[in-house]
Scaffold this motif. Structure first.
Motif, PDB file in Angstrom:
ATOM      1  N   CYS A 106       0.817  -1.226   0.000  1.00 14.11           N
ATOM      2  CA  CYS A 106       0.000   0.000   0.000  1.00 14.11           C
ATOM      3  C   CYS A 106       0.844   1.268   0.000  1.00 14.11           C
ATOM      4  CB  CYS A 106      -0.917  -0.013   1.215  1.00 14.11           C
ATOM      5  SG  CYS A 106      -0.030  -0.188   2.776  1.00 14.11           S
ATOM      6  N   ASP A 107       0.172   2.392  -0.229  1.00 13.41           N
ATOM      7  CA  ASP A 107       0.825   3.712  -0.234  1.00 13.41           C
ATOM      8  C   ASP A 107      -0.030   4.706   0.553  1.00 13.41           C
ATOM      9  OD1 ASP A 107      -1.235   3.730  -2.153  1.00 13.41           O
ATOM     10  OD2 ASP A 107      -0.192   5.142  -3.480  1.00 13.41           O
ATOM     11  N   PRO A 108      -0.235   4.451   1.855  1.00 11.00           N
ATOM     12  CA  PRO A 108      -1.209   5.267   2.599  1.00 11.00           C
ATOM     13  C   PRO A 108      -0.810   6.736   2.666  1.00 11.00           C
ATOM     14  CG  PRO A 108      -0.206   3.530   3.991  1.00 11.00           C
ATOM     15  CD  PRO A 108       0.493   3.512   2.681  1.00 11.00           C
ATOM     16  N   ASP A 145      -7.499   6.422   1.494  1.00 11.47           N
ATOM     17  CA  ASP A 145      -8.319   5.229   1.256  1.00 11.47           C
ATOM     18  C   ASP A 145      -7.543   3.951   1.560  1.00 11.47           C
ATOM     19  OD1 ASP A 145      -6.873   5.948  -1.093  1.00 11.47           O
ATOM     20  OD2 ASP A 145      -8.158   4.702  -2.327  1.00 11.47           O
ATOM     21  N   ASP A 146      -6.213   4.001   1.442  1.00  7.17           N
ATOM     22  CA  ASP A 146      -5.389   2.871   1.900  1.00  7.17           C
ATOM     23  C   ASP A 146      -5.590   2.664   3.404  1.00  7.17           C
ATOM     24  OD1 ASP A 146      -3.810   4.523  -0.238  1.00  7.17           O
ATOM     25  OD2 ASP A 146      -2.962   2.518  -0.405  1.00  7.17           O
ATOM     26  N   ALA A 147      -5.641   3.779   4.139  1.00 10.39           N
ATOM     27  CA  ALA A 147      -5.791   3.680   5.597  1.00 10.39           C
ATOM     28  C   ALA A 147      -7.124   3.023   5.949  1.00 10.39           C
ATOM     29  CB  ALA A 147      -5.691   5.073   6.233  1.00 10.39           C
ATOM     30  N   MET A 149      -3.146  -5.421  -3.408  1.00 16.13           N
ATOM     31  CA  MET A 149      -2.295  -4.356  -3.933  1.00 16.13           C
ATOM     32  C   MET A 149      -3.102  -3.050  -3.996  1.00 16.13           C
ATOM     33  SD  MET A 149       0.372  -6.254  -4.334  1.00 16.13           S
ATOM     34  CE  MET A 149       1.486  -5.068  -5.067  1.00 16.13           C
ATOM     35  N   LEU A 150      -2.679  -2.078  -3.201  1.00 13.27           N
ATOM     36  CA  LEU A 150      -3.462  -0.842  -3.059  1.00 13.27           C
ATOM     37  C   LEU A 150      -2.753   0.384  -3.626  1.00 13.27           C
ATOM     38  CD1 LEU A 150      -4.603  -1.329   0.679  1.00 13.27           C
ATOM     39  CD2 LEU A 150      -5.568  -2.349  -1.395  1.00 13.27           C
ATOM     40  N   GLY A 151      -1.591   0.174  -4.231  1.00 14.48           N
ATOM     41  CA  GLY A 151      -0.833   1.318  -4.757  1.00 14.48           C
ATOM     42  C   GLY A 151      -0.166   0.930  -6.068  1.00 14.48           C
ATOM     43  N   HIS A 159     -11.762   3.840  -2.866  1.00 14.35           N
ATOM     44  CA  HIS A 159     -11.171   2.911  -3.846  1.00 14.35           C
ATOM     45  C   HIS A 159     -10.572   1.654  -3.185  1.00 14.35           C
ATOM     46  CE1 HIS A 159     -11.460   6.163  -6.791  1.00 14.35           C
ATOM     47  NE2 HIS A 159     -10.807   6.945  -5.971  1.00 14.35           N
ATOM     48  N   ASP A 160      -9.525   1.877  -2.395  1.00 14.46           N
ATOM     49  CA  ASP A 160      -8.740   0.726  -1.908  1.00 14.46           C
ATOM     50  C   ASP A 160      -9.513  -0.217  -0.985  1.00 14.46           C
ATOM     51  OD1 ASP A 160      -6.607   1.648  -3.370  1.00 14.46           O
ATOM     52  OD2 ASP A 160      -5.654   2.677  -1.689  1.00 14.46           O
ATOM     53  N   PRO A 161     -10.449   0.269  -0.167  1.00 10.99           N
ATOM     54  CA  PRO A 161     -11.188  -0.682   0.678  1.00 10.99           C
ATOM     55  C   PRO A 161     -11.950  -1.727  -0.134  1.00 10.99           C
ATOM     56  CG  PRO A 161     -11.475   1.554   1.489  1.00 10.99           C
ATOM     57  CD  PRO A 161     -10.789   1.668   0.162  1.00 10.99           C
TER      58      PRO A 161
HETATM   59 CA    CA Z   1      -3.634   3.563  -2.646  1.00  8.52          CA
END
Ligand code: CA
Ligand code: BDR
Length: 311
Positions: free
Chosen positions: A10-12, A15-17, A125-127, A241-243
Motif C-alpha cells: 500500500c501507499d497510505p 483510502d489505503d488507511a 495491492m493498493l498502490g 477505492h482501496d477498501p
Molecule cells: Ca492507494
C-alpha cells in the motif's frame, strides 16, 4: 474456514488507511503476514510511517511493516498530495509510530516469504505495483506461490490522473505491465467500480456514530479527502477505492466480474498507463484477469461499518 494468508502492499494514503482498518479488524478472515509500503500517494518515507501509524491506531503494533521501492521502475515518481494532503493522511494528527520498521526491503521480504510459504498467499495491492513487479523479475518462481493478486487499479473507461489512466497504474505503468503479464491469478478492481463506492454524508454518519478512536480517525481523514473528490467530480462524498480490495477478500459475493485480457500502455505518452481491457475479445490473447464489473455498494458500506464497529 481458516484465515486467508494475505500481504497488503500500500501507499497510505487516506483510502489505503481505511482499507487497512477493514483488514486489521478481520483477523478471523485475513491472516496478515505483513504490510509492505511503496512510493505512491506520497513518498516512501511517509507511506511506510503512515502504515505503521495506522497499524498502531488499530491496535496491531505486532504486525510487520516493510518499506519497498522509493520510486517507479522507469518514470519519475508522481504523487497525489492534492488528494491525500501533504502527509498522505491529512485531516488527522497521529503520533509518530513506536513500532519499528522492518530492516528487510519489502521486495526481499516478498520473495523470501512467498518462496517459503506452505499455503499460497493472496496479495492485496493498493498502490503502484513496483514492489511486486521487481520481486517477480528478481525471482519468477514466487508466482507459483501467489494464490491471487487483487488490485485496485486501472480504468476500463475514464482515468483519474489523465483522461486515460488511473493513478496507481499511471505512476508505475512498467511495473503494472510486468504484473499483468506474469500469468498469476489476478483480479482488477478498476475505477469504474470504485467510483460507485461514494461515502455519502449518511454513510459517513453511520461510521461517525461508532464513536471510537478509529471511527473518529476515519471520519477526519475522509472529510479532508472528500473535499477533493466532491469538488472535482461533483459527488456527494469521496470514493473509497482501496477498501474495495479488502471487501473483495472478505465478501466476494458483493462483486461480479468478467474474464478478460488486460494489457498496460507503456509507449504512448498520451495514453501512458491505460489499462486496455479486451472485454469483447477483439484480440487473440487469452484472458489474464478477472475484471470486476459490479459491486453491491450498500452491502459494501454495511460490511465497512459493521467491521469498523469491532474497534
Ligand atoms: Ca492507494
Ligand atoms: C488510487 O490512487 C490513490 O490515490 C488511491 O489511494 C487509490 O489507490 C485511486 O486511483
Amino acid at each position: 474456514m481458516a484465515a486467508k494468508p494475505v500481504i497488503i502492499d500500500c501507499d497510505p494514503g487516506v483510502d489505503d488507511a481505511i482499507a487497512l482498518f477493514l483488514a486489521l479488524a478481520s483477523p478471523e478472515h485475513l491472516d496478515i503476514l505483513a504490510v509492505t509500503a511503496v512510493a505512491g500517494n506520497v513518498p516512501l518515507t511517509l507511506t511506510q510511517a503512515n502504515a505503521r501509524k495506522i497499524c498502531e491506531l488499530a491496535g496491531r503494533p505486532d504486525l510487520s511493516v516493510y518499506a519497498g521501492c522509493p520510486r517507479p521502475v522507469l518514470r519519475p515518481l508522481v504523487t497525489a498530495e492534492d488528494v491525500h494532503g501533504r502527509t498522505g493522511l491529512d485531516g488527522i494528527e497521529l503520533p509518530e509510530p513506536t513500532m519499528l520498521l522492518q530492516q528487510q526491503h519489502a521486495v526481499n521480504f516478498l520473495i523470501e516469504c512467498l518462496l517459503n510459504v506452505r499455503e499460497s498467499v493472496t496479495l492485496a495491492m493498493l498502490g503502484p505495483l513496483t514492489n511486486l513487479a521487481i520481486a517477480i523479475i528478481q525471482q519468477p518462481q514466487i508466482c507459483q506461490h501467489i494464490n491471487e493478486v487483487v488490485l485496485m487499479g486501472g480504468a476500463v473507461t475514464h482515468g483519474n490522473i489523465t483522461p486515460s489512466a488511473e493513478f496507481n497504474i499511471y505512476v508505475d505503468p512498467h511495473a503494472a505491465h510486468v504484473v499483468f503479464a506474469a500469468g498469476v491469478p489476478l483480479t482488477m478492481i478498476s475505477l469504474d467500480v470504485t467510483n460507485r463506492v461514494i461515502a455519502t454524508p449518511e454513510r459517513l454518519q453511520a461510521i461517525r456514530a461508532l464513536n471510537t478512536p478509529v471511527s473518529a480517525a476515519a471520519i477526519g481523514l475522509l472529510e479532508y479527502y472528500g473535499a477533493f473528490d466532491m469538488k472535482r467530480y461533483g459527488t456527494a462524498g469521496p470514493f473509497l477505492h482501496d477498501p474495495c480490495v479488502i471487501a473483495y477478500l472478505l465478501q466476494p459475493d458483493l462483486f461480479t466480474y468478467r474474464r478478460a485480457y488486460v494489457n498496460v500502455e507503456i509507449t504512448s505518452e498520451l495514453t501512458m498507463g491505460r489499462t486496455v481491457v479486451d472485454l469483447w475479445q477483439r484480440t487473440n490473447y487469452l484472458p489474464n484477469a478477472n475484471v470486476v464489473d459490479s459491486i453491491n455498494v450498500e452491502g459494501f458500506y454495511q460490511l465497512l461499518t459493521q467491521t469498523l464497529a469491532r474497534f
